[in-house]
Design a protein around this motif. Structure first.
Motif, PDB file in Angstrom:
ATOM      1  N   THR A  37       0.833  -1.209   0.000  1.00  0.00           N
ATOM      2  CA  THR A  37       0.000   0.000   0.000  1.00  0.00           C
ATOM      3  C   THR A  37       0.867   1.258   0.000  1.00  0.00           C
ATOM      4  O   THR A  37       0.591   2.238  -0.711  1.00  0.00           O
ATOM      5  N   THR A  38       1.917   1.234   0.790  1.00  0.00           N
ATOM      6  CA  THR A  38       2.838   2.375   0.870  1.00  0.00           C
ATOM      7  C   THR A  38       3.537   2.626  -0.463  1.00  0.00           C
ATOM      8  O   THR A  38       3.742   3.767  -0.877  1.00  0.00           O
ATOM      9  N   ASP A  39       3.883   1.530  -1.156  1.00  0.00           N
ATOM     10  CA  ASP A  39       4.627   1.643  -2.410  1.00  0.00           C
ATOM     11  C   ASP A  39       3.730   1.826  -3.633  1.00  0.00           C
ATOM     12  O   ASP A  39       4.230   2.077  -4.739  1.00  0.00           O
ATOM     13  N   SER A  40       2.405   1.691  -3.428  1.00  0.00           N
ATOM     14  CA  SER A  40       1.494   1.729  -4.576  1.00  0.00           C
ATOM     15  C   SER A  40       1.451   3.113  -5.222  1.00  0.00           C
ATOM     16  O   SER A  40       1.409   4.143  -4.541  1.00  0.00           O
ATOM     17  N   GLN A  41       1.440   3.142  -6.553  1.00  0.00           N
ATOM     18  CA  GLN A  41       1.384   4.387  -7.318  1.00  0.00           C
ATOM     19  C   GLN A  41       0.021   4.595  -7.961  1.00  0.00           C
ATOM     20  O   GLN A  41      -0.272   5.656  -8.500  1.00  0.00           O
ATOM     21  N   SER A  42      -0.825   3.560  -7.898  1.00  0.00           N
ATOM     22  CA  SER A  42      -2.126   3.615  -8.563  1.00  0.00           C
ATOM     23  C   SER A  42      -3.233   3.708  -7.517  1.00  0.00           C
ATOM     24  O   SER A  42      -3.222   2.987  -6.522  1.00  0.00           O
ATOM     25  N   SER A  43      -4.212   4.599  -7.744  1.00  0.00           N
ATOM     26  CA  SER A  43      -5.324   4.746  -6.806  1.00  0.00           C
ATOM     27  C   SER A  43      -6.187   3.481  -6.770  1.00  0.00           C
ATOM     28  O   SER A  43      -6.712   3.105  -5.721  1.00  0.00           O
ATOM     29  N   ASP A  44      -6.353   2.839  -7.941  1.00  0.00           N
ATOM     30  CA  ASP A  44      -7.139   1.604  -7.991  1.00  0.00           C
ATOM     31  C   ASP A  44      -6.462   0.503  -7.177  1.00  0.00           C
ATOM     32  O   ASP A  44      -7.119  -0.241  -6.438  1.00  0.00           O
ATOM     33  N   ASP A  45      -5.148   0.390  -7.340  1.00  0.00           N
ATOM     34  CA  ASP A  45      -4.409  -0.616  -6.576  1.00  0.00           C
ATOM     35  C   ASP A  45      -4.478  -0.329  -5.078  1.00  0.00           C
ATOM     36  O   ASP A  45      -4.626  -1.243  -4.261  1.00  0.00           O
ATOM     37  N   THR A  46      -4.392   0.949  -4.739  1.00  0.00           N
ATOM     38  CA  THR A  46      -4.440   1.333  -3.323  1.00  0.00           C
ATOM     39  C   THR A  46      -5.780   0.961  -2.700  1.00  0.00           C
ATOM     40  O   THR A  46      -5.837   0.426  -1.584  1.00  0.00           O
ATOM     41  N   GLU A  47      -6.869   1.233  -3.431  1.00  0.00           N
ATOM     42  CA  GLU A  47      -8.195   0.895  -2.911  1.00  0.00           C
ATOM     43  C   GLU A  47      -8.340  -0.609  -2.722  1.00  0.00           C
ATOM     44  O   GLU A  47      -8.884  -1.080  -1.716  1.00  0.00           O
ATOM     45  N   SER A  48      -7.851  -1.375  -3.677  1.00  0.00           N
ATOM     46  CA  SER A  48      -7.916  -2.835  -3.585  1.00  0.00           C
ATOM     47  C   SER A  48      -7.105  -3.347  -2.394  1.00  0.00           C
ATOM     48  O   SER A  48      -7.539  -4.239  -1.662  1.00  0.00           O
ATOM     49  N   LEU A  49      -5.935  -2.758  -2.203  1.00  0.00           N
ATOM     50  CA  LEU A  49      -5.074  -3.162  -1.091  1.00  0.00           C
ATOM     51  C   LEU A  49      -5.704  -2.790   0.259  1.00  0.00           C
ATOM     52  O   LEU A  49      -5.582  -3.537   1.237  1.00  0.00           O
ATOM     53  N   LEU A  50      -6.374  -1.638   0.315  1.00  0.00           N
ATOM     54  CA  LEU A  50      -7.028  -1.229   1.559  1.00  0.00           C
ATOM     55  C   LEU A  50      -8.173  -2.173   1.921  1.00  0.00           C
ATOM     56  O   LEU A  50      -8.398  -2.466   3.096  1.00  0.00           O
ATOM     57  N   LYS A  51      -8.899  -2.641   0.901  1.00  0.00           N
ATOM     58  CA  LYS A  51      -9.963  -3.617   1.145  1.00  0.00           C
ATOM     59  C   LYS A  51      -9.381  -4.920   1.687  1.00  0.00           C
ATOM     60  O   LYS A  51      -9.919  -5.520   2.625  1.00  0.00           O
ATOM     61  N   GLU A  52      -8.273  -5.336   1.090  1.00  0.00           N
ATOM     62  CA  GLU A  52      -7.616  -6.553   1.556  1.00  0.00           C
ATOM     63  C   GLU A  52      -7.107  -6.375   2.986  1.00  0.00           C
ATOM     64  O   GLU A  52      -7.198  -7.281   3.824  1.00  0.00           O
ATOM     65  N   LYS A  53      -6.584  -5.184   3.262  1.00  0.00           N
ATOM     66  CA  LYS A  53      -6.080  -4.898   4.606  1.00  0.00           C
ATOM     67  C   LYS A  53      -7.210  -4.929   5.632  1.00  0.00           C
ATOM     68  O   LYS A  53      -7.041  -5.427   6.750  1.00  0.00           O
ATOM     69  N   GLU A  54      -8.373  -4.415   5.252  1.00  0.00           N
ATOM     70  CA  GLU A  54      -9.528  -4.419   6.158  1.00  0.00           C
ATOM     71  C   GLU A  54      -9.908  -5.853   6.552  1.00  0.00           C
ATOM     72  O   GLU A  54     -10.142  -6.148   7.727  1.00  0.00           O
ATOM     73  N   LYS A  55      -9.927  -6.741   5.547  1.00  0.00           N
ATOM     74  CA  LYS A  55     -10.256  -8.137   5.843  1.00  0.00           C
ATOM     75  C   LYS A  55      -9.233  -8.758   6.777  1.00  0.00           C
ATOM     76  O   LYS A  55      -9.579  -9.498   7.702  1.00  0.00           O
ATOM     77  N   LEU A  56      -7.965  -8.464   6.543  1.00  0.00           N
ATOM     78  CA  LEU A  56      -6.905  -9.022   7.387  1.00  0.00           C
ATOM     79  C   LEU A  56      -6.976  -8.458   8.810  1.00  0.00           C
ATOM     80  O   LEU A  56      -6.731  -9.180   9.782  1.00  0.00           O
ATOM     81  N   LEU A  57      -7.312  -7.171   8.937  1.00  0.00           N
ATOM     82  CA  LEU A  57      -7.456  -6.565  10.266  1.00  0.00           C
ATOM     83  C   LEU A  57      -8.603  -7.193  11.036  1.00  0.00           C
ATOM     84  O   LEU A  57      -8.494  -7.461  12.243  1.00  0.00           O
ATOM     85  N   GLN A  58      -9.711  -7.460  10.357  1.00  0.00           N
ATOM     86  CA  GLN A  58     -10.853  -8.088  11.011  1.00  0.00           C
ATOM     87  C   GLN A  58     -10.500  -9.513  11.438  1.00  0.00           C
ATOM     88  O   GLN A  58     -10.873  -9.952  12.527  1.00  0.00           O
ATOM     89  N   THR A  59      -9.771 -10.219  10.575  1.00  0.00           N
ATOM     90  CA  THR A  59      -9.340 -11.573  10.914  1.00  0.00           C
ATOM     91  C   THR A  59      -8.409 -11.557  12.120  1.00  0.00           C
ATOM     92  O   THR A  59      -8.520 -12.385  13.031  1.00  0.00           O
ATOM     93  N   GLN A  60      -7.477 -10.581  12.120  1.00  0.00           N
ATOM     94  CA  GLN A  60      -6.536 -10.469  13.236  1.00  0.00           C
ATOM     95  C   GLN A  60      -7.266 -10.186  14.540  1.00  0.00           C
ATOM     96  O   GLN A  60      -6.953 -10.762  15.581  1.00  0.00           O
ATOM     97  N   TRP A  61      -8.250  -9.306  14.490  1.00  0.00           N
ATOM     98  CA  TRP A  61      -9.036  -8.987  15.678  1.00  0.00           C
ATOM     99  C   TRP A  61      -9.772 -10.229  16.191  1.00  0.00           C
ATOM    100  O   TRP A  61      -9.795 -10.509  17.394  1.00  0.00           O
ATOM    101  N   LYS A  62     -10.373 -10.983  15.272  1.00  0.00           N
ATOM    102  CA  LYS A  62     -11.102 -12.184  15.663  1.00  0.00           C
ATOM    103  C   LYS A  62     -10.167 -13.201  16.306  1.00  0.00           C
ATOM    104  O   LYS A  62     -10.485 -13.786  17.346  1.00  0.00           O
ATOM    105  N   LEU A  63      -8.998 -13.404  15.712  1.00  0.00           N
ATOM    106  CA  LEU A  63      -8.032 -14.359  16.253  1.00  0.00           C
ATOM    107  C   LEU A  63      -7.534 -13.922  17.629  1.00  0.00           C
ATOM    108  O   LEU A  63      -7.327 -14.754  18.518  1.00  0.00           O
ATOM    109  N   ASP A  64      -7.349 -12.616  17.808  1.00  0.00           N
ATOM    110  CA  ASP A  64      -6.918 -12.112  19.122  1.00  0.00           C
ATOM    111  C   ASP A  64      -7.969 -12.386  20.186  1.00  0.00           C
ATOM    112  O   ASP A  64      -7.640 -12.757  21.326  1.00  0.00           O
ATOM    113  N   GLU A  65      -9.253 -12.210  19.836  1.00  0.00           N
ATOM    114  CA  GLU A  65     -10.331 -12.456  20.788  1.00  0.00           C
ATOM    115  C   GLU A  65     -10.409 -13.940  21.150  1.00  0.00           C
ATOM    116  O   GLU A  65     -10.598 -14.301  22.314  1.00  0.00           O
ATOM    117  N   ILE A  66     -10.260 -14.805  20.154  1.00  0.00           N
ATOM    118  CA  ILE A  66     -10.287 -16.251  20.406  1.00  0.00           C
ATOM    119  C   ILE A  66      -9.120 -16.646  21.304  1.00  0.00           C
ATOM    120  O   ILE A  66      -9.267 -17.442  22.244  1.00  0.00           O
TER     121      ILE A  66
END
Length: 324
Positions: A270-299
């Protein structure tokens, strides 16, 4: 007659087994999420802006529709707004500033109380978007058994067992030396102003009932061996639960490590991305990973809490077995 300390151990075990079945895990779905926490702990109620975008200068309202005032925490144009905040949450609710730029507007509650249980709304007034999370708060303590007096009518004794600080409403039961549920009067239950339960129960042990419980057992069998057998059964059950939880904890740790590595990789991209489309896609992927991380931490926290309770229950049982 059964030793009072043994009855106390069995009562503790019964409460622990009940507590294990009542616990839950956070569910990550499109429907309202459910989060479970014990009294006194801190908890994070998840909320992510979809599609993800910088929320650091946005207005976000966290509230409970059943409260007056309903506001738990308000981020007004990037600043905390506390004028209309419910007093019960003042100083205990917050958002994580560094996460806002990724669209993560999750709410952190500190020193959770029974009264915090309820349905929370994460609301974006300008975008007219809302997300709901159900918070379930639990409380537990170890019960204590004691000799309350003589039962003259049956030439036996009466034993009391009580426990305070329970939520939700618990059930109490007595086990005899053979591990069978004993007949006892209805448990007495009361609640304090916060809805926390105190429960007590009394059982009578008579000569007649003791004879009936053991009439099919060889008269030469030492009662001590029967008690030792019960202790070993309880110990085996708890150790099996401990082993299963330890295996699950190792699996969760492995998943957390893998997810963390993927999250770090996405953040770098995300930091290295030069394209807005790529950045948006990466942010969506990051959101899913953050939610997964939160769930795993709670478990993980939930499993560690259960392992600690098992250790506390095993300690007095092992002492009793050694003394026998």
């Amino acid at each position: 007659m059964f030793p009072i300390n043994l009855l106390s151990i069995i009562a503790v075990t019964g409460f622990l087994l009940l507590m294990f079945t009542c616990k839950g895990e956070a569910q990550q779905t499109d429907s309202p999420q459910s989060v479970t926490v014990m009294v006194g702990e801190d908890v994070v109620l998840p909320c992510f802006l979809k599609p993800p975008k910088d929320a650091s200068q946005m207005t976000v309202e966290w509230g409970r529709p059943d409260l007056k005032p309903r506001f738990v925490f308000v981020n007004l144009d990037g600043e905390e707004y506390s004028a209309d905040q419910n007093e019960a949450f003042r100083g205990r609710s917050s958002m994580i500033p560094e996460n806002l730029k990724h669209g993560d507007v999750s709410l952190k509650l500190s020193d959770v109380r029974i009264s915090d249980s309820g349905r929370y709304r994460c609301y974006f007034p300008r975008e007219k978007k809302e997300y709901f999370t159900e918070l379930v708060v639990g409380s537990a303590s170890s019960p204590g058994a004691s000799l309350s007096g003589l039962d003259v009518s049956s030439s036996g004794v009466m034993l009391d067992c009580s426990a305070a600080g329970w939520y939700p409403e618990p059930e109490m039961f007595w086990l005899d030396g053979d591990g069978n549920i004993m007949s006892a009067g209805a448990a007495e239950k009361s609640t304090d102003p916060d809805g926390v339960y105190t429960v007590s129960s009394r059982v009578s042990l008579s000569k007649k009932s003791r004879h009936r419980r053991h009439q099919d057992v060889d008269q030469g069998c030492d009662e001590r061996e029967s008690l030792l057998s019960t202790l070993n059964k309880v110990k085996t059950e708890l150790e099996n639960q401990k082993h299963q939880l330890a295996e699950k904890l190792r699996e969760i740790e492995s998943e957390r490590k893998k997810n963390k590595e993927e999250l770090q990789s996405v953040e770098t991209k995300t930091t290295d991305s030069q394209s807005s489309d790529d950045t948006e896609s990466l942010l969506k992927e990051k959101e899913k990973l953050l939610q997964t991380q939160w769930k795993l931490d709670e478990i993980k926290k939930n499993i560690e809490r259960q392992l600690l309770n098992i250790e506390k229950a095993l300690e007095p049982i092992e002492i009793q077995i050694t003394e026998k």
